[in-house]
Design a protein around this motif. Structure first.
Motif, PDB file in Angstrom:
ATOM      1  N   ASN A   1      47.206  34.491  38.487  1.00  0.00           N
ATOM      2  CA  ASN A   1      48.253  33.667  39.088  1.00  0.00           C
ATOM      3  C   ASN A   1      48.715  34.238  40.421  1.00  0.00           C
ATOM      4  OD1 ASN A   1      48.158  31.880  36.971  1.00  0.00           O
ATOM      5  ND2 ASN A   1      49.963  32.679  35.927  1.00  0.00           N
ATOM      6  N   LEU A   2      48.839  35.570  40.509  1.00  0.00           N
ATOM      7  CA  LEU A   2      49.228  36.179  41.773  1.00  0.00           C
ATOM      8  C   LEU A   2      48.187  35.907  42.850  1.00  0.00           C
ATOM      9  CD1 LEU A   2      50.605  39.707  40.731  1.00  0.00           C
ATOM     10  CD2 LEU A   2      51.930  37.787  41.618  1.00  0.00           C
ATOM     11  N   ALA A   3      46.926  36.073  42.493  1.00  0.00           N
ATOM     12  CA  ALA A   3      45.860  35.934  43.475  1.00  0.00           C
ATOM     13  C   ALA A   3      45.664  34.498  43.935  1.00  0.00           C
ATOM     14  CB  ALA A   3      44.550  36.474  42.889  1.00  0.00           C
ATOM     15  N   THR A   4      45.846  33.557  43.022  1.00  0.00           N
ATOM     16  CA  THR A   4      45.486  32.165  43.308  1.00  0.00           C
ATOM     17  C   THR A   4      46.682  31.291  43.647  1.00  0.00           C
ATOM     18  OG1 THR A   4      43.705  32.429  41.694  1.00  0.00           O
ATOM     19  CG2 THR A   4      44.164  30.193  42.447  1.00  0.00           C
ATOM     20  N   PHE A   5      47.836  31.567  43.041  1.00  0.00           N
ATOM     21  CA  PHE A   5      48.961  30.633  43.148  1.00  0.00           C
ATOM     22  C   PHE A   5      50.222  31.240  43.758  1.00  0.00           C
ATOM     23  CE2 PHE A   5      46.485  29.509  39.271  1.00  0.00           C
ATOM     24  CZ  PHE A   5      45.907  28.360  39.765  1.00  0.00           C
ATOM     25  N   HIS A   6      50.182  32.502  44.175  1.00  0.00           N
ATOM     26  CA  HIS A   6      51.360  33.086  44.806  1.00  0.00           C
ATOM     27  C   HIS A   6      51.505  32.518  46.222  1.00  0.00           C
ATOM     28  CE1 HIS A   6      54.132  36.079  46.493  1.00  0.00           C
ATOM     29  NE2 HIS A   6      54.442  36.380  45.240  1.00  0.00           N
ATOM     30  N   PRO A   7      52.710  32.146  46.629  1.00  0.00           N
ATOM     31  CA  PRO A   7      52.875  31.488  47.938  1.00  0.00           C
ATOM     32  C   PRO A   7      52.430  32.337  49.128  1.00  0.00           C
ATOM     33  CG  PRO A   7      55.003  32.084  46.966  1.00  0.00           C
ATOM     34  CD  PRO A   7      53.980  32.242  45.897  1.00  0.00           C
ATOM     35  N   LYS A   8      52.455  33.663  49.001  1.00  0.00           N
ATOM     36  CA  LYS A   8      52.052  34.512  50.116  1.00  0.00           C
ATOM     37  C   LYS A   8      50.554  34.793  50.140  1.00  0.00           C
ATOM     38  CE  LYS A   8      56.359  37.021  50.961  1.00  0.00           C
ATOM     39  NZ  LYS A   8      57.004  38.362  51.047  1.00  0.00           N
ATOM     40  N   LEU A   9      49.869  34.582  49.020  1.00  0.00           N
ATOM     41  CA  LEU A   9      48.464  34.964  48.928  1.00  0.00           C
ATOM     42  C   LEU A   9      47.511  33.798  48.749  1.00  0.00           C
ATOM     43  CD1 LEU A   9      48.665  38.132  46.622  1.00  0.00           C
ATOM     44  CD2 LEU A   9      48.475  38.049  49.112  1.00  0.00           C
ATOM     45  N   ARG A  10      48.024  32.620  48.443  1.00  0.00           N
ATOM     46  CA  ARG A  10      47.142  31.508  48.078  1.00  0.00           C
ATOM     47  C   ARG A  10      46.258  31.046  49.228  1.00  0.00           C
ATOM     48  NH1 ARG A  10      49.864  26.109  48.713  1.00  0.00           N
ATOM     49  NH2 ARG A  10      51.716  26.445  49.997  1.00  0.00           N
ATOM     50  N   HIS A  11      46.564  31.442  50.459  1.00  0.00           N
ATOM     51  CA  HIS A  11      45.765  31.015  51.608  1.00  0.00           C
ATOM     52  C   HIS A  11      44.640  31.993  51.949  1.00  0.00           C
ATOM     53  CE1 HIS A  11      49.084  28.236  52.266  1.00  0.00           C
ATOM     54  NE2 HIS A  11      49.907  29.262  52.266  1.00  0.00           N
ATOM     55  N   PHE A  12      44.582  33.122  51.246  1.00  0.00           N
ATOM     56  CA  PHE A  12      43.695  34.192  51.682  1.00  0.00           C
ATOM     57  C   PHE A  12      42.460  34.369  50.809  1.00  0.00           C
ATOM     58  CE2 PHE A  12      47.868  35.577  53.417  1.00  0.00           C
ATOM     59  CZ  PHE A  12      47.516  35.561  54.761  1.00  0.00           C
ATOM     60  N   HIS A  13      42.187  33.420  49.928  1.00  0.00           N
ATOM     61  CA  HIS A  13      40.961  33.458  49.116  1.00  0.00           C
ATOM     62  C   HIS A  13      40.818  34.801  48.389  1.00  0.00           C
ATOM     63  CE1 HIS A  13      39.628  29.724  51.006  1.00  0.00           C
ATOM     64  NE2 HIS A  13      39.973  30.263  52.159  1.00  0.00           N
ATOM     65  N   VAL A  14      41.840  35.185  47.654  1.00  0.00           N
ATOM     66  CA  VAL A  14      41.813  36.438  46.897  1.00  0.00           C
ATOM     67  C   VAL A  14      41.016  36.192  45.619  1.00  0.00           C
ATOM     68  CG1 VAL A  14      43.181  38.252  45.820  1.00  0.00           C
ATOM     69  CG2 VAL A  14      44.062  37.052  47.829  1.00  0.00           C
ATOM     70  N   ARG A  15      39.769  36.644  45.605  1.00  0.00           N
ATOM     71  CA  ARG A  15      38.868  36.324  44.511  1.00  0.00           C
ATOM     72  C   ARG A  15      38.381  37.541  43.741  1.00  0.00           C
ATOM     73  NH1 ARG A  15      35.219  31.758  47.686  1.00  0.00           N
ATOM     74  NH2 ARG A  15      36.878  30.192  47.860  1.00  0.00           N
ATOM     75  N   THR A  16      38.957  38.702  44.016  1.00  0.00           N
ATOM     76  CA  THR A  16      38.593  39.905  43.273  1.00  0.00           C
ATOM     77  C   THR A  16      39.848  40.703  42.959  1.00  0.00           C
ATOM     78  OG1 THR A  16      38.248  41.239  45.271  1.00  0.00           O
ATOM     79  CG2 THR A  16      36.332  40.050  44.398  1.00  0.00           C
ATOM     80  N   TYR A  17      39.759  41.498  41.913  1.00  0.00           N
ATOM     81  CA  TYR A  17      40.886  42.326  41.477  1.00  0.00           C
ATOM     82  C   TYR A  17      41.256  43.330  42.563  1.00  0.00           C
ATOM     83  CZ  TYR A  17      43.687  44.442  37.696  1.00  0.00           C
ATOM     84  OH  TYR A  17      44.705  44.897  36.888  1.00  0.00           O
TER      85      TYR A  17
END
Length: 579
Positions: A94-110
């Motif tokens: 949820n942090l990587a995909t749906f957090h308002p500060k990170l959702r634009h940065f394609h966070v796809r790994t731990y």
């Protein structure tokens, strides 16, 4: 505003996907995305992959964990670890995909998620190191189980008889024919079918143990079930058992690979996958662990099937099911280990399809070579050692405690650092009194202009250095807080509840988030407004954390640190004293 600055100085783990101006056309990007979607699994296939990742070698060691910790204590620990596992899986995705500060940065790994608040060296390095420890330990355990089970099935070689090299030769042959080819695949979604077979084998294995474990005889010899409950207590090996349980339930290192294989990833769909998978895995572990432990009590071995006779038809049926599970689960961990090594060496993750310049006649690539190297590195200790219990326990104490409990809690505080610091400050302001708060209210906020130069910075003069506040490029007038985060003397509960530690983590994460978001976005402020990703509605965006969310993050950290220190200490003590 379109940014034209170069990404050359941005750490590889934080670089954005190339845009059309960087050599990739929108049509090519859309084609790659469409191919990726076609290869993804539905809820059932993704859940099967997750259950298969959880219920690997660890499930056969659950009876040993109950022996070390005590039966009731073991069941309670298993339930608690299951709850934390489900929560942590949802937290990190949820942090990587749906957090308002990170959702634009394609966070796809731990590791990329950890690198935003804590940088590439600390955050990314910590996660990658422990991901590899956990995956490596699991793969060694899988091979040890194959060495115990397959020779017994094929040639009736008892697990406790070590004459000759028959078991080692069989391990090498079967793993080369089955495990290595499956590990060569590039995408985990290709293993959805084998994962389904593996989960079915796990269910049948539990049924076999329940049906053929000498429960009645063992319970009768112990004086009855009531007497067992009376005599059951927390055993000295509690944290050794916790290490085995943590290894059995650990799957956070595979979370991004598995969630990436889910078609139409949303918070609700991911919650369904984690909830169903964790419940199924916990139920299977509890059933097999209880039946195995109560059937053999103090004689329970690290691999409970070793307690059965080598020529037992029922036991051999269970060994067949366990072997199927190990053959099909090893590749899941190999995917994770390969991902870690590519990230550390090539910064290329799983996209290693570049032919090597030597060997293989140009027919193999870096992915194949790396997979083969991982296989050899796990095969060597599996050929040398025989005891499964310590492998599971030490792996859990170090890798699982770090990656499953410590990292999710620390990352949550880091990503939500500014919100947590403000949350703490609200309590301190209440302590200062309402009158002082009113006197300071005029200085606590600065009204910003409707438009301005985003490179400008405004900072309230305080007694300590704090992170400067950026101005948005354009938009409605808004208010940003500029708070002195180190107001006054702290109350007694601040120190008693460890707030200096949690505050330091959050403050460091707040600074890291600002620096990382600005760097990766070519010096644009992290809170600059962007268009949301296609298909991601506002209802999917995470809201501000509440007090219970911070409390859960702290529980993760405390539990993980305790499990790591106590588990490692207990294992060393038991090994030194030859227990």
């Amino acid at each position: 505003m379109t940014s034209t600055a170069s990404n050359s100085n941005v750490p590889p783990s934080l670089r954005r996907k190339p845009s059309s101006s960087e050599g990739v056309t929108p049509e090519e990007d859309e084609e790659d995305d469409s191919k990726d979607v076609e290869n993804r699994s539905g809820l059932f296939g993704t859940s099967a992959n997750l259950v298969n990742t959880i219920v690997g070698a660890g499930i056969i060691g659950i009876p040993y964990a109950f022996k070390q910790s005590g039966w009731i204590a073991g069941l309670l620990l298993l339930a608690f670890v299951g709850y934390l596992t489900d929560a942590s899986l949802r937290i990190i995705i949820n942090l990587a995909t749906f957090h308002p500060k990170l959702r634009h940065f394609h966070v796809r790994t731990y590791e990329k998620l950890a690198s935003f608040p804590f940088g590439s060296t600390i955050g990314r390095g910590f996660v990658l190191t422990n991901m590899f420890i956990l995956a490596y330990g699991a793969m060694v355990a899988y091979l040890l189980i194959i060495k115990d089970t397959v020779p017994t099935l094929l040639f009736n070689i008892a697990p406790n008889k070590y004459e000759g090299l028959e078991r080692e030769i069989i391990l090498i042959g079967t793993s080369l024919l089955i495990i290595l080819p499956l590990s060569m695949f590039k995408d985990m979604s290709t293993l959805a079918f084998t994962s389904t077979l593996s989960v079915a084998a796990d269910v049948l294995l539990v049924i076999f143990i329940l049906a053929f474990s000498p429960l009645q005889e063992s319970v009768s010899n112990a004086g009855g079930f009531t007497q067992i409950l009376k005599q059951d207590s927390i055993e000295p090996g509690l944290f050794i058992g916790l290490g085995v349980l943590s290894t059995a339930m650990a799957c956070q290192h595979s979370a991004f690979i598995i969630s990436g294989s889910l078609r139409d990833l949303t918070r609700e769909r991911w919650s369904i996958v984690t909830g169903c998978s964790i419940f199924t895995a916990t139920l299977l572990c509890a059933a097999l662990g209880s039946a195995g432990y109560l059937g053999f009590m103090d004689q329970t071995q690290g691999d409970v099937l070793n307690n059965f006779e080598a020529d037992s038809l029922a036991a051999n049926g269970a060994r067949s099911l366990l072997a199927i599970t190990m053959f099909f689960t090893y590749p899941m961990e190999a995917f994770v280990a390969r991902h870690v090594l590519f990230s550390l060496i090539d910064h290329n993750d799983l996209d290693g399809d570049i032919p090597t310049t030597s060997g293989c006649g140009g027919m193999c690539n870096r992915r194949h070579v790396m997979t083969l190297a991982i296989y050899v590195l796990t095969l060597i200790p599996a050929l040398i050692f025989d005891d499964l219990g310590p492998v599971l326990s030490i792996t859990g104490a170090i890798g699982a405690s770090s990656i499953s409990f410590i990292a999710p809690g620390v990352i949550f505080l880091g990503v939500n650092g500014e919100a947590f610091v403000t949350y703490c400050h609200s309590f301190l302001l209440k302590r200062e009194g309402s009158s002082k708060s009113e006197n300071n209210s005029s200085n606590d906020h600065i009204e910003l202009p409707v438009a301005g130069d985003f490179s400008q910075q405004m900072q309230q003069q305080t007694t300590v250095e704090e992170t400067p506040r950026m101005l948005p490029v354009a938009g409605q007038a808004r208010i940003l807080s500029t708070i002195d985060y180190h107001v006054g003397a702290k109350p007694w509960w601040w120190w008693l509840l460890g707030f200096p530690v949690w505050y330091s983590i959050a403050f460091k994460g707040m600074q890291g988030m600002h620096e990382s978001c600005s760097e990766v976005n070519n010096q644009e402020p992290c809170f600059q407004l962007h268009d949301p990703p296609v298909g991601l509605g506002d209802d999917e965006i995470l809201s501000n954390p509440k007090g219970r969310d911070y409390f859960l993050a702290v529980v993760f950290i405390i539990f993980g640190v305790t499990a790591l220190i106590a588990g490692l200490t207990a294992n060393i003590w038991f090994i030194v004293h030859g227990y």
